[in-house]
Scaffold this motif. Sequence first.
Motif, mmCIF file in Angstrom:
data_model
loop_
_atom_site.group_PDB
_atom_site.id
_atom_site.type_symbol
_atom_site.label_atom_id
_atom_site.label_comp_id
_atom_site.label_asym_id
_atom_site.label_seq_id
_atom_site.Cartn_x
_atom_site.Cartn_y
_atom_site.Cartn_z
ATOM 1 N N SER A 74 4.683 -11.245 -10.053
ATOM 2 C CA SER A 74 5.806 -10.614 -9.354
ATOM 3 C C SER A 74 7.030 -10.646 -10.260
ATOM 4 C CB SER A 74 6.082 -11.353 -8.040
ATOM 5 O OG SER A 74 7.230 -10.848 -7.415
ATOM 6 N N LEU A 75 7.041 -9.719 -11.224
ATOM 7 C CA LEU A 75 8.083 -9.672 -12.240
ATOM 8 C C LEU A 75 8.411 -8.221 -12.582
ATOM 9 C CD1 LEU A 75 6.622 -12.328 -14.728
ATOM 10 C CD2 LEU A 75 8.600 -12.681 -13.223
ATOM 11 N N SER A 76 9.501 -8.013 -13.273
ATOM 12 C CA SER A 76 9.776 -6.702 -13.829
ATOM 13 C C SER A 76 8.782 -6.429 -14.951
ATOM 14 C CB SER A 76 11.198 -6.636 -14.376
ATOM 15 O OG SER A 76 11.322 -7.484 -15.510
ATOM 16 N N LYS A 77 8.595 -5.175 -15.315
ATOM 17 C CA LYS A 77 7.610 -4.856 -16.355
ATOM 18 C C LYS A 77 7.993 -5.461 -17.695
ATOM 19 C CE LYS A 77 9.311 -0.220 -17.581
ATOM 20 N NZ LYS A 77 10.080 0.479 -16.585
ATOM 21 N N ILE A 103 0.831 -1.208 0.000
ATOM 22 C CA ILE A 103 0.000 0.000 0.000
ATOM 23 C C ILE A 103 0.862 1.254 0.000
ATOM 24 C CG2 ILE A 103 -0.269 0.232 2.521
ATOM 25 C CD1 ILE A 103 -3.241 0.903 1.959
ATOM 26 N N ARG A 104 2.016 1.187 0.660
ATOM 27 C CA ARG A 104 2.917 2.346 0.685
ATOM 28 C C ARG A 104 3.468 2.617 -0.716
ATOM 29 N NH1 ARG A 104 4.574 4.219 6.079
ATOM 30 N NH2 ARG A 104 3.087 3.212 7.466
ATOM 31 N N GLN A 105 3.927 1.565 -1.376
ATOM 32 C CA GLN A 105 4.500 1.755 -2.707
ATOM 33 C C GLN A 105 3.435 2.156 -3.725
ATOM 34 O OE1 GLN A 105 7.737 -0.557 -4.137
ATOM 35 N NE2 GLN A 105 7.945 -1.734 -2.243
ATOM 36 N N LEU A 106 2.247 1.587 -3.613
ATOM 37 C CA LEU A 106 1.162 1.940 -4.528
ATOM 38 C C LEU A 106 0.776 3.406 -4.384
ATOM 39 C CD1 LEU A 106 -0.978 1.032 -6.614
ATOM 40 C CD2 LEU A 106 -2.471 0.501 -4.673
ATOM 41 N N SER A 107 0.670 3.878 -3.151
ATOM 42 C CA SER A 107 0.276 5.269 -2.935
ATOM 43 C C SER A 107 1.295 6.230 -3.529
ATOM 44 C CB SER A 107 0.097 5.545 -1.435
ATOM 45 O OG SER A 107 1.320 5.370 -0.729
ATOM 46 N N PHE A 158 4.084 -0.370 -12.122
ATOM 47 C CA PHE A 158 3.977 0.210 -13.461
ATOM 48 C C PHE A 158 2.592 -0.035 -14.050
ATOM 49 C CE2 PHE A 158 4.309 -0.230 -18.089
ATOM 50 C CZ PHE A 158 4.837 1.004 -18.440
ATOM 51 N N TYR A 159 2.129 -1.282 -13.995
ATOM 52 C CA TYR A 159 0.844 -1.606 -14.620
ATOM 53 C C TYR A 159 -0.345 -1.185 -13.759
ATOM 54 C CZ TYR A 159 2.905 -3.904 -18.610
ATOM 55 O OH TYR A 159 3.586 -4.142 -19.776
ATOM 56 N N SER A 160 -0.157 -1.057 -12.452
ATOM 57 C CA SER A 160 -1.230 -0.497 -11.627
ATOM 58 C C SER A 160 -1.561 0.915 -12.083
ATOM 59 C CB SER A 160 -0.812 -0.484 -10.149
ATOM 60 O OG SER A 160 -0.715 -1.786 -9.633
ATOM 61 N N CYS A 161 -0.535 1.705 -12.329
ATOM 62 C CA CYS A 161 -0.747 3.078 -12.827
ATOM 63 C C CYS A 161 -1.437 3.067 -14.183
ATOM 64 C CB CYS A 161 0.577 3.816 -12.904
ATOM 65 S SG CYS A 161 1.336 4.160 -11.299
ATOM 66 N N LYS A 162 -0.996 2.182 -15.074
ATOM 67 C CA LYS A 162 -1.600 2.099 -16.403
ATOM 68 C C LYS A 162 -3.076 1.713 -16.325
ATOM 69 C CE LYS A 162 1.970 3.023 -19.044
ATOM 70 N NZ LYS A 162 1.989 4.260 -19.880
ATOM 71 N N LEU A 163 -3.403 0.771 -15.444
ATOM 72 C CA LEU A 163 -4.780 0.306 -15.325
ATOM 73 C C LEU A 163 -5.660 1.361 -14.671
ATOM 74 C CD1 LEU A 163 -3.866 -3.344 -14.376
ATOM 75 C CD2 LEU A 163 -5.214 -2.694 -16.382
#
Length: 257
Positions: A168-171, A16-20, A142-147
């Motif tokens: 759990s991989l690199s983009k 949650i910290r990294q996502l925010s 990366f993909y959370s932001c895109k979605l």
Amino acid sequence: MNILITNDDGIHADGIRQLSTALKELGNIFIIAPDTERSACGHSITLHQPLRIKKENISKNIKAWSITGTPSDCVKIAIENILPQKPDLIVSGINNDANLGTDVIYSGTVSAAVEGALYDIPSLAISIYKKSEEIIYEGALFYSCKLVEYVINNKLNTPPILNINIPSLSKEDIQGIKITELGIRKYNNEYIMRKDPMGQSYYWLSGSIIDIKNSIESDVSAVETDFISVTPLQYNLTNYELINTLKDKKLSEICIR
């Protein structure tokens, strides 16, 4: 754009910290999350004990509160009491393990997103699928932001509930995105009996997942082949096919008048 972030791993979880931090560029971020881990709490809400709210210092330009309740409590009290206005979007996660198939029934992460949809707010539940104990957040962030950007920019007919699982991989190692259906997850459950210091018995749930062949269209199959799974959900659990079957078999006629 006002974005509410919650989870079921607790406000101090890395996800949650990294996502925010990653979503800060997309809008005003508010974090309202459980004070401790509430994994597998489902869609429970707190009725018989008080909810306590504590303001937290997460990072600059992010307002945050911890709640002594469940993820669903967090969404409800955020909208009803804490936030100055209803958020435009709710993101639940990043959960530190997958929420796939039938496991979504138990998931506090997914339930927080469902609660958001009950308020007519587009809601995403984001979880990370790991093949080892190490969690690589790069691709997930990366993909959370895109979605999130996709949901913001595309007005769907009804506020969506999207259950998203990201390997759990690199983009660069993520193979793409698949629109999926829920698969099936079953376990060899085992309740292990132990003794507490007073000699009283208690039980601890353990077990292992059963290897089941899932449809190629399932979320399980997608993440196993390094794709992101995006599964649209709904909170209407009505089995419409069975409604017609029960009508055909004249179930209503067994009532005696």
